[in-house]
Design an enzyme around this catalytic site. Sequence first.
Site, PDB file in Angstrom:
ATOM      1  N   SER A  81      25.444  25.811 -21.429  1.00 46.01           N
ATOM      2  CA  SER A  81      24.578  25.551 -22.593  1.00 46.01           C
ATOM      3  C   SER A  81      25.305  24.699 -23.627  1.00 46.01           C
ATOM      4  O   SER A  81      25.611  23.566 -23.343  1.00 46.01           O
ATOM      5  CB  SER A  81      24.000  26.811 -23.218  1.00 46.01           C
ATOM      6  OG  SER A  81      22.877  26.428 -23.989  1.00 46.01           O
ATOM      7  N   HIS A  86      28.405  22.521 -37.736  1.00 42.53           N
ATOM      8  CA  HIS A  86      27.918  21.635 -38.789  1.00 42.53           C
ATOM      9  C   HIS A  86      28.661  22.014 -40.068  1.00 42.53           C
ATOM     10  O   HIS A  86      28.629  23.177 -40.466  1.00 42.53           O
ATOM     11  CB  HIS A  86      26.408  21.806 -38.997  1.00 42.53           C
ATOM     12  CG  HIS A  86      25.639  21.795 -37.708  1.00 42.53           C
ATOM     13  ND1 HIS A  86      25.252  20.635 -37.087  1.00 42.53           N
ATOM     14  CD2 HIS A  86      25.226  22.806 -36.912  1.00 42.53           C
ATOM     15  CE1 HIS A  86      24.615  20.934 -35.974  1.00 42.53           C
ATOM     16  NE2 HIS A  86      24.583  22.248 -35.847  1.00 42.53           N
ATOM     17  N   CYS A 101      25.104  30.818 -21.152  1.00 34.66           N
ATOM     18  CA  CYS A 101      24.287  31.505 -20.159  1.00 34.66           C
ATOM     19  C   CYS A 101      25.181  32.080 -19.060  1.00 34.66           C
ATOM     20  O   CYS A 101      26.240  31.544 -18.760  1.00 34.66           O
ATOM     21  CB  CYS A 101      23.297  30.538 -19.522  1.00 34.66           C
ATOM     22  SG  CYS A 101      22.131  29.844 -20.698  1.00 34.66           S
TER      23      CYS A 101
END
Length: 133
Positions: A81, A86, A101
Site C-alpha cells: 500500500s 505531510h 495490507c
Amino acid sequence: MIKKTKRSIQWVNQWVNGKKQKYAGIHIVAEFWGSKIIEDSKEIEKILITAAEKGGNTPLEVTTHKFLPQGITGVVLLAESHIALHAWPEYNYLAIDIFTCGEKAFPDKSLNYLRKKFNPKKVEIKKIKRGTI
C-alpha cells in the site's frame, strides 16, 4: 527498488471476541505535534524507505514535493500500500499515513521508527482496519 510486482498480499485473518474477522490491512493515521521538521527531499525519501523496510514492506517508488515558502509532502508506494507524510513547518506539525495490507506487514514498526526520527512532543494515533469482511 522493485519496478514490477504481482499482487500477492493475503488478507489478514484474525479472531476477535470468538468471531473470525478478515480484513485487507491496517491504516494508521498519526498526528505529530512539536516535531522535528525536515524539508530536505532526499532525507525525507530515505526516511520513508527506511520506515517501509522497518515495517516489513516492499518499497516500489518514492516521491516528494516541496512547497513554497515551506512544507513538504512525501509518499512511498509499497507492494503492501503506502506511507505518506505531510509537513506544515509553520505549525510544527506532521501528518502521517501508514496503510499496509496483509499479515506480513507491521505498520506499528514503521510508526515507531518515524516517532524516533521526528521526535514529536505530542502524538495522536488512529488505527483503522480496512476492508473488513
